[in-house]
Design an enzyme around this catalytic site. Sequence first.
Site: not given
Length: 495
Positions: A191, A244, A246-249, A267, A302, A397
């Site tokens: 994706k 991607g 951290t929020r999505t992780g 990551e 990153c 970030e």
Amino acid sequence: MNFQNLKYWRDKASHYSPETRLFINGEYCAAADNETFITQDPAGQRPLAKVARGKKADVDRAVTAARTVFERGDWSQASPAERKAVLHKLADLMEQHHEELALLETLDTGKPIRHSLRDDIPGAARAIRWYAEAIDKVYGEVATTSVNDLALIVREPVGVIAAVVPWNFPLLLACWKLGPALAAGNSVILKPSEKSPLTAIRLAALAKKAGLPDGVLNVVSGYGHEAGQALSLHPDVDAITFTGSTRTGKQLLKDAGDSNMKRVWLEAGGKSANIVFADCPDLPKAAANAAAGIFYNQGQVCIAGTRLLLEESIADEFIALLKEQAKNWQPGNPLDPETTLGTLIDNAHADTVDTFIRDGEAQGTLALDGRSHVHPAAIGPTIFVDTAPQAHVSRDEIFGPVLVVTRFSSEAEALALANDSDYGLGAAVWTRDLSRAHRMSRRLKAGSVFVNNYNDGDMTVPFGGYKQSGNGRDKSLHALEKFSELKTIWISLES
């Protein structure tokens, strides 16, 4: 490598029509509801392509195809030598199509064509080739047991992998995941980001041409809250690998817990410290590395060295050297091979970076302002000095070419400043003192520590972070751990 000229790339861009459909079970197809979304050319400020908008129904089709071929064993049960041959052929095809892939990457993201040609596409092909070459050299184990028993420890593919990749290095990071996942025998649904889907879509056809069985690699383009979340919640996806924010992780971890407790390998973000001591062996080299470490790829990296920590006695001299180096990183047309700094991914992200800079002006000294460029998606090198460690620009970030410089007076202070972060992806130390280099390297809370360089490395070493920078590792043989199951086979021997 022949980078050609601006006219050459403009002509190629004007005559190129990319593939924009989903790739499921070995065929390109429209989304189930025929919906599309527009991907933008951030440099040209124009719509680039109408891309198929995959959603849950499309994810379901892709997962079914991936599961079917996995259970049938066309790829999962193929010998390592067979998989190796196919992946080598894929790497060959990527190299043969390197100009096409580089052009797609630059048009989709606004990164300089010289970097797409020199770094992204060769690096992506190298990742596929490295794992092709590695997979028939990974052995199982025989445990130490009594003479009456035999214990075998074997690796098996996990099953169906969802690979969710970002827009900053679309093909390179996809191949960091595809290489080990495919080499280990898994089926994959890739994706790509909705902001940069075109190289992933093109790669699928090359993989089929290389001999990858239908259903082993599927590409579902679409939005994170639709296609991405459908993958993370799907009960027949065995693992998800993600690069991607951290929020999505964190959301992916929640989704895994709410579904089938699939493995989640992340990551995520970074706010890496680049530490220069007064005994740095080469200040000009360190300044050049510091500039590249934050301005390369428009700062959308990153592991970018976003925090520069300078020992007080050399700080002013180093800042002057850094400003000179910044002149080598000025925004230009990404299709011009002379350009070293392109555009940010889109105007919205440029606005976000600009907001960080405006916020930072109230909390520190803006020593270099990169916002003078007239292009709405372009921001040049920006440097803050003497900004408090608690400021947003020091802690968050930004994902843009914005550097924050902090002075320190002792090794202990430098270490404390470097580790005072929610992230732990990378760090660097510049010193002649071998003992200090070892002390700092061992105490810095980061997945990669660079001594007298910034972000050097190759496919032989793992990449990943501590703390909220994620878990698991990309690259190296360690990446295979994410995409294989360990099985113990205990056999009682008859006497």
